[in-house]
Structure formats: structure tokens, C-alpha cells
Design a protein around this motif. Structure first.
Motif, mmCIF file in Angstrom:
data_model
loop_
_atom_site.group_PDB
_atom_site.id
_atom_site.type_symbol
_atom_site.label_atom_id
_atom_site.label_comp_id
_atom_site.label_asym_id
_atom_site.label_seq_id
_atom_site.Cartn_x
_atom_site.Cartn_y
_atom_site.Cartn_z
ATOM 1 N N TYR A 299 -16.313 -12.926 31.015
ATOM 2 C CA TYR A 299 -14.982 -12.664 30.457
ATOM 3 C C TYR A 299 -14.954 -11.291 29.773
ATOM 4 N N HIS B 246 -5.881 -15.022 24.294
ATOM 5 C CA HIS B 246 -5.590 -14.711 25.697
ATOM 6 C C HIS B 246 -5.686 -16.005 26.503
ATOM 7 N N ASP C 73 -3.509 -8.084 30.750
ATOM 8 C CA ASP C 73 -3.043 -8.436 32.085
ATOM 9 C C ASP C 73 -1.578 -8.864 32.125
ATOM 10 N N ARG D 196 -14.847 -8.403 32.137
ATOM 11 C CA ARG D 196 -13.587 -8.257 32.860
ATOM 12 C C ARG D 196 -12.446 -7.806 31.968
ATOM 13 N N TYR D 197 -12.387 -8.342 30.746
ATOM 14 C CA TYR D 197 -11.186 -8.162 29.938
ATOM 15 C C TYR D 197 -11.373 -7.333 28.668
#
Length: 383
Positions: A297, A244, A130, A300-301
């Protein structure tokens, strides 16, 4: 007759094993006491997966990692086994500041790259970056349990004695030395004592013959029961370690190694576990709310992982407010706490510092002698 030793080290995790190794290698008489077995599963040094990295926002720690790596290489050579597997590492997220980390690495001469999010996604499509990304290829994964056993074996090779199942209950002054008592009623005399008890340290401090001023000067030491989850790889792509930091969560991950059958990435939330008074109160039960956060998490990532964990575990983080370590001494009693989830990579160096301090042959950085000298700086740390 009560046995005695010039140096007694309490706790056979990474830091205690490293200290015993360093002391024995210098020719000292050493006894290593462990409440269970070295690298015990309910401590902080079990398993095969800890992050080794150079990226810190504080140059002090990056230089210390560089020094520690030399000692890791010596340890691996003397033990005849591989202890660090190189994977490289990526650091990213709006609160991680990859550019600052790159500046620190450049100042110390560590190989690295700054990549845009698009460039990083092209190289590692299994991660949904991101922000821009710091990549440093020299990072990797430490096999903690193998490292502990290697250091214990080298300590024994140099004459150290190891006593397992020896649960320290209290320590008393005896003239110029100390007498240690186990919960089973055994006793051992020592000229010098090093306490490296990890998450058990807060519960032991009041039973140690330390000056009141020394105890008052120690930072508040807290213990968290953390949890880690293993998520299966969707394909055979090689994974780096990662850190992250984004709003609301700080996550880290690394190849899980033999901890979960080499099948996936170990992912956890930094300081996401519940506080416990000491390790004695840990339950080993995973918090379902934390599991839910990490599943979301991963969805999403981390698209390269199956978002349902196939294995999970708890572990202990012992923390100080600044996330600096505690390596301090009063009389002939040394307190050793490589705190805040990032100490594993420094284990051989921490052992060297602790041995220097315990023997009076050297010094440790002033920021770690928090009971007798103020910490020099704070830093924005991660595991």
C-alpha cells in the motif's frame, strides 16, 4: 475489613479514566481499578498517536466531536499540558465519498475544502491521491497516553483512589451494591460499578451480575488484534492525518509522534487484524500478511514514505456490528465500550455520558443504550 467505594470504575484506559475524572470532579467517592497500569501497552489507549477528526458521514458523530473538543480544551487547561496537536486531515478514495463528508461538515460549521486529486497532489506531493479530497484543517493527533495520565491525575486531585495491578475476576451482588473480586483474591465493595475493560470486556460479561435480558440485548462485541506500522519520511514535509477507502483496503495514517521517535507516519489497515475471543488471547505478534499488504500500500499510494517499516506494533480494536458505542446500564452496573477504533476522540465526552448514566443525573444518546433501546441509525465509520 473490606474497603468500599460509592463508584468503582474498572479499566484505566481513555474511557475509564475519563469516567473517573468526571465522577470525582462532581464530588463522588471513586475508586479506579486497573489490571496493569493506566494506558497499559497491551490495551487500546497506549502511545502518543490517535486521530482527532471531525469528518463523519453521520452528522451525529460530527456534532459529538465538536462537543468533545470543548471538553478536550478544558482537560488540557486543567492538566496544564497539550493533548491534541493540529495537523489537519485528508479523506479520499472511491469509497470514502469526500463530497458527502463536506456536506456534513458544512452543516455543522466546520472549516473544510474540497480539492481535486491534482490540487491535492500539488499541496501534498507525498500522497498519491486517486480521487477528489476533503481537507479539514482542524483535525489532528491525540496523545492518548498523556491524556489518560492527565485524567487519572485530575481524578486523584479530586479525591479518587487508583489501584493498579488489580485484575478483575468477578462481580457479585450484595444487597443493593456489589462486591468485586480480583484474580489475586482481593475484594472491594461498591455501590455502583462502571466496567470499561476494552478488549477484556467480552471475557468479563458472563461473570457480571447482569439480567439475562440485558445481556441478550447487547450487540455482539468482537475483538481484533490490529497492527500498525511506522514508515520513515523521505523529506521534511508536514503530514496530515489521512483516511483512504478504496476497493480491497481501508487505510489510515497519522504522524507517529514519540511512538517511533517522531521519524515517520503511522499507517494501518482498518480492521485488518485477526479476531481473538478477548484481549487475554492476544499474542502481540504482527501478522506478516498484513505487513505485506501495508508495504505494498505504501509503495503504491504514499511515495513520500520509505516503504519498509522501521517500527511496528499490535493493538486492540473492540467492535460492534454498527460501530456505535455501548454505554448502557442495568441496576447500578454500567457497561462502557467506546468501540470500533474511533472512540479516542470522544473520550472526555464518553466519560461525561457514562458519569451521567451511572449517577442518574443525565442521559446518553439512545443509539448507545443498545440493550434497552434500539440503535437509531447505522453509519459507515472509520477510525
Amino acid at each position: 475489613m473490606i474497603d468500599s467505594s460509592d463508584y468503582v470504575v474498572v479499566g484505566a484506559g481513555l474511557a475509564g479514566a475519563a469516567t473517573a475524572w468526571q465522577l470525582a470532579a462532581r464530588g463522588h467517592q471513586v475508586t479506579l481499578l486497573e489490571r496493569d497500569v493506566p494506558a497499559a501497552h497491551d490495551g487500546s489507549s497506549h502511545g502518543s498517536a490517535r486521530i482527532f477528526r471531525y469528518a463523519y458521514p453521520d452528522p451525529f458523530y460530527t456534532r459529538a466531536v465538536l462537543e468533545s473538543k470543548g471538553l478536550w480544551d478544558v482537560l488540557a487547561q486543567e492538566a496544564g499540558t497539550q493533548l491534541i496537536t493540529t495537523t489537519g486531515a485528508v479523506d479520499y478514495g472511491p469509497e470514502r465519498n469526500p463530497a458527502q463528508l463536506a456536506e456534513v461538515l458544512a452543516g455543522v460549521g466546520i472549516d473544510h475544502e474540497l480539492l481535486s486529486a491534482a490540487e491535492a497532489r500539488q499541496r501534498w506531493p507525498q500522497i498519491a491521491f486517486d480521487t477528489g479530497v476533503l481537507w479539514h484543517p482542524g483535525a489532528g493527533v491525540i496523545d492518548a497516553e498523556t491524556a489518560v495520565n492527565a485524567m487519572v491525575a485530575l481524578a486523584v486531585r479530586n479525591g479518587a483512589e487508583v489501584l493498579t495491578g488489580w485484575n478483575l475476576a468477578s462481580v457479585e451482588r450484595t444487597g443493593e451494591g456489589y462486591r468485586l473480586f480480583s484474580s489475586a483474591g482481593d475484594a472491594l465493595d461498591a455501590g455502583n460499578v462502571v466496567i470499561s475493560a476494552g478488549g477484556w470486556l467480552p471475557g468479563l460479561l458472563e461473570s457480571l451480575p447482569l439480567p439475562a435480558a440485558f445481556l441478550a440485548g447487547l450487540p455482539r462485541i468482537t475483538v481484533r488484534q490490529e497492527q500498525a506500522f511506522h514508515f520513515r519520511y523521505r523529506d521534511g514535509k508536514a503530514w496530515p492525518t489521512f483516511i483512504h477507502k478504496t476497493a480491497g483496503i481501508q487505510a489510515y495514517g497519522l504522524p507517529g509522534g514519540r511512538d517511533a521517535g517522531f521519524e515517520g507516519q503511522k499507517v494501518a489497515e482498518y480492521n485488518g487484524g485477526r479476531l481473538v475471543p478477548s484481549a487475554v488471547e492476544q499474542t502481540g505478534v504482527v501478522d506478516p500478511a498484513n505487513r505485506g499488504r501495508m508495504v505494498e500500500y505504501v509503495r503504491r499510494y504514499l511515495p513520500g514514505l520509505d516503504p519498509e517499516p522501521y517500527a511496528e506494533t499490535t493493538c486492540l480494536f473492540t467492535n460492534t456490528p454498527t460501530e456505535d458505542f455501548v454505554i448502557d446500564r442495568a441496576d447500578n452496573l454500567t457497561i462502557l465500550s467506546p468501540c470500533s477504533g474511533h472512540g479516542a476522540k470522544f473520550a472526555p465526552l464518553i466519560g461525561q455520558w457514562a458519569a451521567d448514566l451511572a449517577t442518574g443525573s443525565g442521559t446518553v444518546p439512545g443509539r448507545f443504550r443498545t440493550a434497552t433501546a434500539p440503535a437509531l441509525t447505522n453509519w459507515n465509520g472509520t477510525p
